[in-house]
Design an enzyme around this catalytic site. Structure first.
Site, PDB file in Angstrom:
ATOM      1  N   SER A 119      56.014 -22.508  68.236  1.00  0.00           N
ATOM      2  CA  SER A 119      56.701 -22.160  66.976  1.00  0.00           C
ATOM      3  C   SER A 119      57.659 -20.999  67.181  1.00  0.00           C
ATOM      4  O   SER A 119      57.498 -20.208  68.112  1.00  0.00           O
ATOM      5  CB  SER A 119      55.688 -21.750  65.915  1.00  0.00           C
ATOM      6  OG  SER A 119      54.741 -22.762  65.713  1.00  0.00           O
TER       7      SER A 119
HETATM    8  N1  SAH Z   1      49.980 -22.083  69.295  1.00  0.00           N
HETATM    9  C1  SAH Z   1      50.808 -22.757  70.237  1.00  0.00           C
HETATM   10  C2  SAH Z   1      51.604 -23.839  69.560  1.00  0.00           C
HETATM   11  C3  SAH Z   1      51.394 -25.118  70.241  1.00  0.00           C
HETATM   12  S1  SAH Z   1      51.856 -26.543  69.333  1.00  0.00           S
HETATM   13  C4  SAH Z   1      51.700 -21.789  70.999  1.00  0.00           C
HETATM   14  O1  SAH Z   1      51.671 -20.583  70.725  1.00  0.00           O
HETATM   15  O2  SAH Z   1      52.422 -22.223  71.905  1.00  0.00           O
HETATM   16  C5  SAH Z   1      50.325 -27.181  68.806  1.00  0.00           C
HETATM   17  C6  SAH Z   1      49.314 -27.480  69.861  1.00  0.00           C
HETATM   18  O3  SAH Z   1      48.204 -28.096  69.225  1.00  0.00           O
HETATM   19  C7  SAH Z   1      49.788 -28.468  70.917  1.00  0.00           C
HETATM   20  O4  SAH Z   1      49.652 -27.884  72.176  1.00  0.00           O
HETATM   21  C8  SAH Z   1      48.862 -29.647  70.748  1.00  0.00           C
HETATM   22  O5  SAH Z   1      48.550 -30.311  71.952  1.00  0.00           O
HETATM   23  C9  SAH Z   1      47.645 -28.983  70.141  1.00  0.00           C
HETATM   24  N2  SAH Z   1      46.719 -29.885  69.454  1.00  0.00           N
HETATM   25  C10 SAH Z   1      47.009 -31.011  68.737  1.00  0.00           C
HETATM   26  N3  SAH Z   1      45.869 -31.592  68.310  1.00  0.00           N
HETATM   27  C11 SAH Z   1      44.840 -30.817  68.761  1.00  0.00           C
HETATM   28  C12 SAH Z   1      43.411 -30.904  68.664  1.00  0.00           C
HETATM   29  N4  SAH Z   1      42.805 -31.909  68.051  1.00  0.00           N
HETATM   30  N5  SAH Z   1      42.675 -29.931  69.246  1.00  0.00           N
HETATM   31  C13 SAH Z   1      43.260 -28.911  69.922  1.00  0.00           C
HETATM   32  N6  SAH Z   1      44.593 -28.788  70.058  1.00  0.00           N
HETATM   33  C14 SAH Z   1      45.373 -29.719  69.489  1.00  0.00           C
END
Ligand code: SAH
Length: 292
Positions: A119
């Protein structure tokens, strides 16, 4: 005088060099984020100098970080001193793909590989501020991704846990953290990372005072609500693909044990957010299961 043979001399030297490091490491208590001082933010030049002197970070990146800092302050994405400090101390460029480093401080989400994104700084700090993390809070993040959000949280609490469903991404981010810890970034020692489906939270480590979900879902996962401690806060993007409301959910438990959940739109209806979907281990996305 006894002169040890060359090989022995080298081993003795290595022993002398390695022993103190090992001892210091073992004796190190978890770094307390509250002890980290606020960088000098009185001007861009002062900030760059302070950070370069104390942390040897890149001057160009620091100048960009300061510019983004000013924009975030103007936009009120963070208002408290502790969140300002967390933003200023966290090198976002360490968590982006190499090719995106020059874009690390743009007002934009960035591709981090595996079809997911990190984000923009404004949203990361908005969500972080909504949590109002205390130094002793146990924090859970769902969606580790690049590890940037967890790194910001690590400047606020010494107990950060994060779950990522894409295993190779989890492995990559674990490697990034290991490198940063080895380079002396003590707060990152306090981040525990796990590969798994975050829908179920991280039960053995709970309950959590704060939970932050960084993938989109159309309901609040009941296991996460269960793992939220009394008076805990959860920030979660809830809604259809491409258009979620950023919710701040609080859990109150009265003397009789009656649980009350309240929801508040972090942006007060001014804007919606768009996160990558909350996926299932077996494929597809989570939807419609919960009763909240
Ligand atoms: N907080 C992250 C943003 C990553 S985007 C940062 O600072 O970079 C959201 C993330 O959620 C992705 O990496 C995706 O793979 C993960 N995600 C999606 N579904 C998920 C689940 N069921 N359990 C854990 N992570 C999940």
């Amino acid at each position: 005088m006894f002169t040890p043979p060359k090989l022995l001399r080298i081993s003795l030297l290595l022993l002398a060099l390695s022993t103190p490091v090992a001892v210091t490491h073992a004796q190190n208590a978890p770094a307390d984020p509250a002890n980290q001082s606020m960088p000098d933010d009185s001007s861009k030049a002062a900030f760059v100098e302070y950070m370069h002197t104390n942390f040897r970070q890149d001057r160009k990146m620091l100048a960009w970080r300061y510019d983004r800092y000013q924009a975030l302050l103007n936009n009120k994405d963070m208002t408290r001193e502790k969140e300002k400090k967390a933003f200023l101390l966290t090198a976002r460029e360490e968590f982006t793909l190499e090719r995106n480093k020059p874009r690390a401080y743009e007002h934009a989400f960035l591709d981090i590989g595996y079809g997911v994104t990190i984000s923009g700084p404004h949203l990361v700090m908005r969500m972080t501020s909504a949590l109002d993390v205390q130094p002793t809070d146990k924090v859970l993040e769902i969606g580790t991704g690049s590890g940037y959000q967890a790194a910001v949280l690590a400047q606020l609490s010494n107990q950060v846990h994060s779950v990522e469903i894409i295993e190779p991404l989890h492995e990559r981010t674990k490697g990034v953290y290991q490198k940063l810890v080895d380079a002396g970034n003590a707060p990152y020692q306090n981040v525990s990372l796990k590969a798994g489906d975050g829908y179920y939270g991280w039960e053995e480590k709970g309950p959590f005072d704060k939970i932050i979900v960084t993938c989109a879902i159309d309901h609040i996962p009941p296991p996460l609500l269960k793992q939220l401690a009394p008076n805990g806060i959860m920030v979660i993007p809830v809604g259809p693909p491409g258009k979620q409301t950023l919710l701040k959910v609080t859990k109150q438990v009265d003397a009789e044990g009656k649980v009350t959940i309240s929801r508040q739109d972090v942006y007060n209806g001014r804007l919606s957010v768009s996160f990558v979907p909350f996926t299932k281990a077996e494929g597809g996305t989570w939807s419609g299961k919960g009763n909240h």
